[in-house]
Scaffold this active site. Structure first.
Site, mmCIF file in Angstrom:
data_model
loop_
_atom_site.group_PDB
_atom_site.id
_atom_site.type_symbol
_atom_site.label_atom_id
_atom_site.label_comp_id
_atom_site.label_asym_id
_atom_site.label_seq_id
_atom_site.Cartn_x
_atom_site.Cartn_y
_atom_site.Cartn_z
ATOM 1 N N ARG A 41 -2.306 7.004 -9.402
ATOM 2 C CA ARG A 41 -1.493 6.680 -8.222
ATOM 3 C C ARG A 41 -0.049 6.922 -8.624
ATOM 4 N NH1 ARG A 41 -0.943 1.861 -3.771
ATOM 5 N NH2 ARG A 41 -2.716 2.890 -2.841
ATOM 6 N N HIS A 68 -3.447 10.942 0.612
ATOM 7 C CA HIS A 68 -4.084 9.656 0.322
ATOM 8 C C HIS A 68 -5.564 9.747 0.717
ATOM 9 C CE1 HIS A 68 -4.357 5.649 -0.843
ATOM 10 N NE2 HIS A 68 -3.740 5.036 0.141
ATOM 11 N N GLN A 71 -8.100 6.606 1.032
ATOM 12 C CA GLN A 71 -7.900 5.773 2.220
ATOM 13 C C GLN A 71 -8.516 6.439 3.451
ATOM 14 O OE1 GLN A 71 -6.236 2.600 2.707
ATOM 15 N NE2 GLN A 71 -7.286 2.862 4.670
ATOM 16 N N ASP A 159 0.738 4.285 10.460
ATOM 17 C CA ASP A 159 1.069 3.853 9.091
ATOM 18 C C ASP A 159 2.530 3.402 9.100
ATOM 19 O OD1 ASP A 159 1.054 3.513 6.327
ATOM 20 O OD2 ASP A 159 0.970 5.643 5.853
ATOM 21 N N CYS A 199 -3.687 1.739 7.729
ATOM 22 C CA CYS A 199 -4.125 1.625 6.331
ATOM 23 C C CYS A 199 -3.485 0.429 5.611
ATOM 24 C CB CYS A 199 -3.849 2.923 5.590
ATOM 25 S SG CYS A 199 -2.105 3.337 5.518
ATOM 26 N N ARG A 227 -12.446 0.050 1.984
ATOM 27 C CA ARG A 227 -11.823 0.728 0.840
ATOM 28 C C ARG A 227 -12.623 0.452 -0.428
ATOM 29 N NH1 ARG A 227 -6.189 -0.513 2.854
ATOM 30 N NH2 ARG A 227 -6.276 -2.392 1.612
HETATM 31 N N1 NVA Z 1 1.871 5.949 3.536
HETATM 32 C C1 NVA Z 1 1.759 4.725 2.788
HETATM 33 C C2 NVA Z 1 0.319 4.413 2.527
HETATM 34 C C3 NVA Z 1 0.111 3.084 1.866
HETATM 35 C C4 NVA Z 1 -1.330 2.738 1.623
HETATM 36 C C5 NVA Z 1 2.537 4.850 1.500
HETATM 37 O O1 NVA Z 1 2.505 5.921 0.872
HETATM 38 O O2 NVA Z 1 3.202 3.904 1.131
#
Ligand code: NVA
Length: 241
Positions: A41, A68, A71, A159, A199, A227
Site C-alpha cells: 500500500r 484500488h 476495494q 469516495d 469505500c 473487504r
Molecule cells: N480514494 C481513497 C480510497 C480510500 C480507501 C484514498 O485513496 O484515500
C-alpha cells in the site's frame, strides 16, 4: 491471512530498508526470499509496478494513487450478493476521478458493465486508464453531470474528495467538488432499488449525506465487511494457484 491459517507481518516504510533508502527493486528481491506474497500500500503507482517486476512472489496492490483493485472487487462482490450479478446493470460514479474511479473503469471494461462517471473539470480519471477501457470496448462514459450519471442507475458510488496523499488540497477540493454529492435528490433519479456504495472513510455532508449513507439503499456496511472476504479470496487464488 490468519483466518486462512497463515501468518502475516506488517512492515511500515520506516521499518523496512526502503525507509533507509534501499531501492524498491532490492527490497522486492530480498522480501521475495522470505515470504509467499506481499501486499503493498503506497502512493506512487510506479513503486508497486517496480516491486512486482522484481518480486518472485505475488504482489497485491493494497492501494496506490492510481488504483484500488481490492476495494473494487469487494464492491462488486457486494453487488453480486444483492443483485445476483452485475451484467446489465448501470453503475454511476460521482465525485473524484481518483484511484477508485480508475479501478471501477478497469472493472467495467473487463467485466462488461455500463459505467457513467460524473467528475468535475480538472479531476477526471486517468487518461491511460480510459484509453485502455476504450481498447477493450468498455461501456464507460464520462457524463456531463451528476444528474445524467445518476439517472436510472442500479448502483451509485462515490469516495472522499481528498484521497490519501491529497490532504493538502482539501480546501481547494471542497470548492471544486461542490454539487458532486450523493444526496436524496440524486438518489431519487436512480432506480428505486439502487444500491449506494462508498469505500469509506465517508465525509458526511461532503461526497455523501448522512441520510443517504444511513438510508435503506445504502450497502456501505456490507461493502466494508466484504473487504475481509474478498482479500481472503485474492490470497487463496494467488497462493494456491
Ligand atoms: N480514494 C481513497 C480510497 C480510500 C480507501 C484514498 O485513496 O484515500
Amino acid at each position: 491471512m490468519y483466518q486462512l491459517g497463515g501468518n502475516a507481518l506488517f512492515i511500515s516504510s520506516a521499518d523496512s530498508q526502503m525507509g533507509r533508502g534501499e531501492p524498491v527493486k532490492d527490497t522486492a528481491r530480498v522480501m521475495s526470499r522470505y515470504v509467499d506474497g506481499v501486499v503493498v500500500r503506497t502512493f506512487g503507482h510506479g513503486i508497486i509496478e517496480e516491486f512486482a517486476q522484481y518480486s518472485t512472489v505475488p504482489v497485491i496492490n493494497g492501494l496506490t494513487d492510481m488504483h484500488h483493485p481490492c476495494q473494487v472487487l469487494a464492491d462488486i462482490m457486494t453487488v453480486v450478493e444483492r443483485k445476483g450479478g452485475y451484467k446489465g446493470l448501470k453503475f454511476a460514479w460521482i465525485g473524484d476521478g481518483n484511484n477508485m474511479a480508475n479501478s471501477w473503469i478497469e472493472a467495467a471494461s473487463i467485466l462488461g458493465f455500463e459505467l457513467k462517471l460524473a467528475c468535475p473539470k480538472g479531476y477526471l480519471p486517468d487518461k491511460e486508464v480510459l484509453k485502455e477501457a476504450k481498447l477493450r470496448h468498455g461501456r464507460v462514459e464520462l457524463s456531463m453531470g451528476v444528474k445524467e450519471a445518476a439517472k436510472d442507475a442500479d448502483v451509485l458510488t462515490t469516495d472522499v474528495w481528498a484521497s490519501m496523499g491529497f490532504e493538502k488540497e482539501r480546501k481547494k477540493r471542497l470548492a471544486a467538488f461542490k454539487g458532486y454529492q450523493i444526496n436524496s435528490e440524486v438518489l431519487a433519479l436512480a432506480k428505486k432499488d439502487a444500491m449506494v456504495m462508498h469505500c469509506l472513510p465517508a465525509h458526511r455532508g461532503e461526497e455523501i449525506t448522512e441520510e443517504v449513507l444511513e438510508g435503506k439503499n445504502s450497502a456501505v456496511w456490507d461493502e466494508a465487511g466484504n473487504r475481509l472476504h474478498i482479500q481472503k479470496a485474492i490470497l487463496e487464488s494467488l497462493l494456491t494457484g
